[in-house]
Write an enzyme that holds these catalytic residues in place. Structure first.
Site, PDB file in Angstrom:
ATOM      1  N   HIS A 161      -9.670   1.017   4.537  1.00  0.00           N
ATOM      2  CA  HIS A 161      -8.425   1.249   5.406  1.00  0.00           C
ATOM      3  C   HIS A 161      -9.069   1.946   6.794  1.00  0.00           C
ATOM      4  CE1 HIS A 161      -4.115   2.523   6.165  1.00  0.00           C
ATOM      5  NE2 HIS A 161      -3.687   1.372   5.784  1.00  0.00           N
ATOM      6  N   GLU A 216      -5.201  -4.740  10.086  1.00  0.00           N
ATOM      7  CA  GLU A 216      -4.395  -4.197  10.632  1.00  0.00           C
ATOM      8  C   GLU A 216      -4.565  -3.688  11.856  1.00  0.00           C
ATOM      9  OE1 GLU A 216      -2.817  -2.555   6.597  1.00  0.00           O
ATOM     10  OE2 GLU A 216      -3.978  -1.616   6.947  1.00  0.00           O
ATOM     11  N   GLY A 239       3.023  -1.073   4.228  1.00  0.00           N
ATOM     12  CA  GLY A 239       3.004   0.144   4.103  1.00  0.00           C
ATOM     13  C   GLY A 239       4.382   1.068   4.017  1.00  0.00           C
ATOM     14  N   GLY A 240       4.944   1.239   5.040  1.00  0.00           N
ATOM     15  CA  GLY A 240       6.332   2.007   4.007  1.00  0.00           C
ATOM     16  C   GLY A 240       7.559   1.284   3.999  1.00  0.00           C
ATOM     17  N   ASN A 295       0.958  -0.756   0.064  1.00  0.00           N
ATOM     18  CA  ASN A 295       0.094  -0.166   0.085  1.00  0.00           C
ATOM     19  C   ASN A 295       0.709   1.293  -0.109  1.00  0.00           C
ATOM     20  OD1 ASN A 295      -1.873   2.189   0.303  1.00  0.00           O
ATOM     21  ND2 ASN A 295      -2.623   1.152   2.264  1.00  0.00           N
ATOM     22  N   TRP A 296       1.430   2.068  -1.780  1.00  0.00           N
ATOM     23  CA  TRP A 296       1.932   3.452  -0.807  1.00  0.00           C
ATOM     24  C   TRP A 296       1.626   4.476  -0.474  1.00  0.00           C
ATOM     25  CZ3 TRP A 296       3.881   2.954  -6.723  1.00  0.00           C
ATOM     26  CH2 TRP A 296       4.753   1.421  -7.181  1.00  0.00           C
ATOM     27  N   LYS A 297      -0.015   3.855  -0.392  1.00  0.00           N
ATOM     28  CA  LYS A 297      -0.322   5.012   0.428  1.00  0.00           C
ATOM     29  C   LYS A 297      -0.251   6.441  -0.034  1.00  0.00           C
ATOM     30  CE  LYS A 297      -0.012   2.846   4.581  1.00  0.00           C
ATOM     31  NZ  LYS A 297       0.060   2.855   6.576  1.00  0.00           N
ATOM     32  N   GLY A 303       2.841   2.280  10.874  1.00  0.00           N
ATOM     33  CA  GLY A 303       3.893   3.103  10.569  1.00  0.00           C
ATOM     34  C   GLY A 303       3.944   3.746  11.792  1.00  0.00           C
TER      35      GLY A 303
HETATM   36  P1  13P Z   1       3.223   0.266   7.909  1.00  0.00           P
HETATM   37  O1  13P Z   1       3.880  -1.191   7.352  1.00  0.00           O
HETATM   38  O2  13P Z   1       3.565   1.355   7.087  1.00  0.00           O
HETATM   39  O3  13P Z   1       2.644   0.138   9.369  1.00  0.00           O
HETATM   40  O4  13P Z   1       1.661   0.501   7.197  1.00  0.00           O
HETATM   41  C1  13P Z   1       0.965  -0.360   7.154  1.00  0.00           C
HETATM   42  C2  13P Z   1      -0.657  -0.057   5.990  1.00  0.00           C
HETATM   43  O5  13P Z   1      -1.075   0.515   6.940  1.00  0.00           O
HETATM   44  C3  13P Z   1      -0.626  -0.951   5.162  1.00  0.00           C
HETATM   45  O6  13P Z   1      -2.031  -0.516   4.688  1.00  0.00           O
END
Ligand code: 13P
Length: 259
Positions: free
Chosen positions: A103, A175, A242-243, A10-12, A181
């Site tokens: 999300h 999650e 995410g990250g 998930n590149w957000k 994050g």
């Molecule tokens: P992180 O891996 O940055 O904690 O994010 C997880 C996330 O929200 C994936 O959708």
């Protein structure tokens, strides 16, 4: 039953076009020969076309981070006067296969509710998109000891009235919000407990066979150094990253840890 592991990035709200191209090119090189793990990246809408070109001929599937639809007169809205939105039909047309829905960041900042997520999932099913449905508790809720009931309400609300055969192909991402994050990952035992609970809810809703097919990803500070242990848990079938999905090498290392 053996479920194929599924690692999605998930590149957000990250990556301009050139960065998206570099990231997916780098990833493609590292995972070119991977066949035993499903892989997807979910760039922002505007980078979808860029990424689509570059995942052709690779094992990487294309996902999106959201889709808009509401139910109107019993039908899923796919177009119309909804300024600024993107429908499942448009995503399908753009070559997308997976869509992250519900999300916690959308719940927190954009008023996403289980009912809204439910309408979006239904619309995705109608056009042949597969959802990654996110659930997870806040830190206060974990501290109050109500994690399981919070997650149960989310799962039941998001999936209400949806057909078993479609749910079977869908993904649920657990999650915990406090782990997103923050660098504070759920322990493998904490995650496994909630994953098993989610599967038990699916057994009640859809029966054992469907529950056995649904893949449940863990998300929340999953990194190369903790992925293996998390992914070794019985009911953890992948990760929503995410990250660490923003660095090709880290994301590839997580994919390799899933093998
Ligand atoms: P992180 O891996 O940055 O904690 O994010 C997880 C996330 O929200 C994936 O959708």
């Amino acid at each position: 039953m053996a479920r194929k592991k599924f690692i999605a990035g998930n590149w957000k709200l990250n990556c301009l076009q050139a960065e998206a191209a570099d990231l997916v090119n780098g990833l493609a090189q590292l995972v070119q020969s991977v066949q035993d793990v499903d892989i997807a990246v979910c760039p922002p809408f505007l980078s979808i076309a860029t990424v689509r070109e570059r995942v052709k001929g690779t094992p990487i599937k294309l996902g999106a981070q959201n889709a808009f639809s509401v139910s109107k007169d019993g039908k899923s809205v796919m177009s119309g006067a909804y300024t600024g939105e993107v429908s499942p039909a448009m995503l399908k047309d753009a070559g997308v296969e997976w869509v992250i829905l519900g999300h916690s960041e959308r719940r927190q900042y954009f008023g996403e509710t289980d009912a809204k997520v439910n309408a979006k999932i239904r619309a995705c099913y109608e056009v042949g998109l597969k959802p990654i449905v996110c659930v997870g508790e806040l830190l206060e809720e974990r501290d109050l000891g109500i994690t399981n009931s919070v997650v149960e309400i989310q799962v039941r609300g998001c999936l209400a009235g949806l057909p078993a055969e479609k749910v079977a192909e869908s993904v649920i991402a657990y999650e915990p919000v406090w782990a997103i994050g923050t660098g504070r990952t759920a322990t493998p035992a904490q995650a496994q407990e909630v994953h098993a609970h989610i599967r038990s809810i699916l057994v009640v809703l859809y029966g054992q066979s469907v529950a056995d097919q649904v893949r449940i990803q863990y998300g929340g500070s999953m990194k190369p150094d903790n992925a293996k242990e998390l992914l070794a848990q019985k009911d953890i079938d992948g990760g929503l990253i995410g990250g660490a999905s923003l660095k090709a090498k880290d994301f590839a290392d997580i994919i390799l840890a899933a093998r």
